[in-house]
Design a protein around this motif. Structure first.
Motif, PDB file in Angstrom:
ATOM      1  N   GLU A  55       0.846  -1.189   0.000  1.00  0.00           N
ATOM      2  CA  GLU A  55       0.000   0.000   0.000  1.00  0.00           C
ATOM      3  C   GLU A  55       0.887   1.248   0.000  1.00  0.00           C
ATOM      4  N   ASP A  57       1.171   3.603   2.043  1.00  0.00           N
ATOM      5  CA  ASP A  57       1.717   3.955   3.354  1.00  0.00           C
ATOM      6  C   ASP A  57       2.732   2.949   3.867  1.00  0.00           C
ATOM      7  N   SER A  59       2.173  -0.293   4.343  1.00  0.00           N
ATOM      8  CA  SER A  59       1.543  -1.501   4.858  1.00  0.00           C
ATOM      9  C   SER A  59       1.418  -2.515   3.722  1.00  0.00           C
ATOM     10  N   ASP A  61      -0.656  -5.907   1.763  1.00  0.00           N
ATOM     11  CA  ASP A  61      -1.795  -6.780   1.516  1.00  0.00           C
ATOM     12  C   ASP A  61      -1.247  -8.160   1.175  1.00  0.00           C
ATOM     13  N   HIS A  72      -4.920  -7.398   5.250  1.00  0.00           N
ATOM     14  CA  HIS A  72      -4.110  -6.183   5.327  1.00  0.00           C
ATOM     15  C   HIS A  72      -3.301  -6.234   6.615  1.00  0.00           C
ATOM     16  N   VAL A  73      -1.992  -5.979   6.507  1.00  0.00           N
ATOM     17  CA  VAL A  73      -1.111  -6.046   7.664  1.00  0.00           C
ATOM     18  C   VAL A  73      -0.361  -4.728   7.783  1.00  0.00           C
ATOM     19  N   THR A  74      -0.420  -4.094   8.945  1.00  0.00           N
ATOM     20  CA  THR A  74       0.372  -2.896   9.163  1.00  0.00           C
ATOM     21  C   THR A  74       1.830  -3.310   9.301  1.00  0.00           C
ATOM     22  N   ALA A  75       2.657  -2.809   8.413  1.00  0.00           N
ATOM     23  CA  ALA A  75       4.059  -3.239   8.383  1.00  0.00           C
ATOM     24  C   ALA A  75       4.920  -2.125   7.832  1.00  0.00           C
ATOM     25  N   ASP A  76       4.793  -0.952   8.417  1.00  0.00           N
ATOM     26  CA  ASP A  76       5.493   0.217   7.901  1.00  0.00           C
ATOM     27  C   ASP A  76       6.617   0.684   8.810  1.00  0.00           C
ATOM     28  N   ASP A  81       3.054  -2.186  14.107  1.00  0.00           N
ATOM     29  CA  ASP A  81       3.293  -3.246  13.132  1.00  0.00           C
ATOM     30  C   ASP A  81       2.568  -4.521  13.532  1.00  0.00           C
ATOM     31  N   TYR A 307      10.311  -6.646   2.082  1.00  0.00           N
ATOM     32  CA  TYR A 307       9.233  -7.398   2.715  1.00  0.00           C
ATOM     33  C   TYR A 307       9.289  -8.847   2.211  1.00  0.00           C
TER      34      TYR A 307
END
Length: 333
Positions: A55, A57, A59, A61, A72-76, A81, A307
């Motif tokens: 995404e 930002d 993060s 998918d 969807h995973v927050t990974a920024d 995270d 990633y």
């Protein structure tokens, strides 16, 4: 995607393929630093990450292959995270007979600039094909049907031409379909895309797997042959002759380009490694099981952040999402 265990049995053995010969990274200057696992997933719940799209930002998918989900995973790199939110679930299929894997699986994923996501779905039924998931996470809709005796795996999007490309691991074919949907056509096929055998029960049944559009060409990996192929995109949109750009990549799954050049970061599923393959063919192992990899199936790069989702299809241990940092800007790799 590796061969999956049958529903009624324990995990099957991994493909018996040689470990990739690779030039070791120097101890003084590793290419990848600061690797860390930002999310662990539930194996029993089918949360086996197969493919990844990023995404804006930062993060991610992910497709959870066995759960038939897009998550969807927050990974920024921020403190929150690893938070997981299911965006959509592909419809259940009563009698899935997907070749090789013997169940319904969600495989490749791409994200368009407007937020629309597209995924490959393999079922062994008429639901096999490419599905669209609205940007708001609404109900998935099938936009193209693919042969039910195939296994659509990696997926690539060419927004300039408004085309999707799906790599079929069993039929040794790259399918092309308009992003708006419609009839799929065989864009490329041939021995170099095929598995070593068409036997659905054989672990050598994975041919074409990962796929990317990069610099006016479609690049495809062949898992069992350990090769990386490049098909030039002609002006009329047809495929030029296949070029073999790398060999000896046993168990290669999906891959990513860290920059505008021809260097590739590739997931080697069998040996749980990520390797950097340079334009001249030299290879360096940059991540291993020691870093937390467990049958990595794909790779993505944003700036200097790497990633790597691990599906743990064969190890049956710790499906996860790993982040790491590229030491050099992408152009120097």
């Amino acid at each position: 995607m590796p061969r999956l265990p049958r529903l009624a049995t324990a995990a099957t053995a991994t493909l018996v393929l040689g470990v990739t010969a690779a030039a070791p990274a120097t101890a003084h200057e590793p290419l990848i630093t600061d690797s860390r696992t930002v999310a662990h997933f539930g194996l029993a719940a089918g949360q086996t990450p197969e493919n990844i799209a990023l995404e804006p930002d930062g993060s991610a998918d992910l497709t959870f292959a066995l759960a038939r989900q897009i998550a969807h995973v927050t990974a920024d790199g921020k403190t929150r995270d690893g938070r997981v939110r299911v965006l959509a679930t592909l419809p259940a299929v009563a009698k899935a007979e997907t070749p090789v894997v013997h169940r319904a699986v969600v495989t490749g994923i791409v994200r368009a600039a407007n937020g629309t996501r597209y995924v490959s779905y393999a079922t062994g039924t008429r639901e096999t094909g490419i599905w669209r998931v609205p940007g708001n996470g609404g109900a998935p809709v099938q936009i193209a049907e693919l042969p039910r005796d195939g296994l659509p795996n990696g997926l690539a999007l060419d927004e300039h031409r408004n085309m999707l490309y799906a790599a079929d691991s069993v039929l040794g074919t790259v399918w092309r379909v308009a992003a708006s949907g419609g009839k799929a056509t065989a864009w490329a096929k041939g021995t170099r895309l095929q598995p070593l055998t068409a036997n659905p029960g054989s672990s050598s049944g994975y041919g074409a797997n990962g796929i990317k559009v990069h610099r006016d060409a479609v690049w495809v990996s062949n898992s069992v042959r350990g090769t990386l192929l490049r098909f030039p995109l002609r002006a009329d949109g047809s495929a030029g002759p296949a070029e073999t750009r790398a060999t000896g990549l046993a168990g290669i799954d999906d891959f990513a380009f860290p920059g505008h050049g021809s260097s590739v970061l590739a997931a080697l599923n069998d040996t749980s490694q990520v390797v950097l393959v340079r334009r001249d063919g030299t290879r360096t192992v940059v991540l291993t099981p020691r870093d937390g990899l467990s049958n990595p199936a794909s790779v993505a790069v944003r700036g200097r952040t790497l990633y790597v989702p691990s599906g743990a299809f064969v190890t049956r241990q710790d499906p996860n999402l790993l982040l790491a940092r590229l030491r050099y800007p992408a152009g120097r790799l």
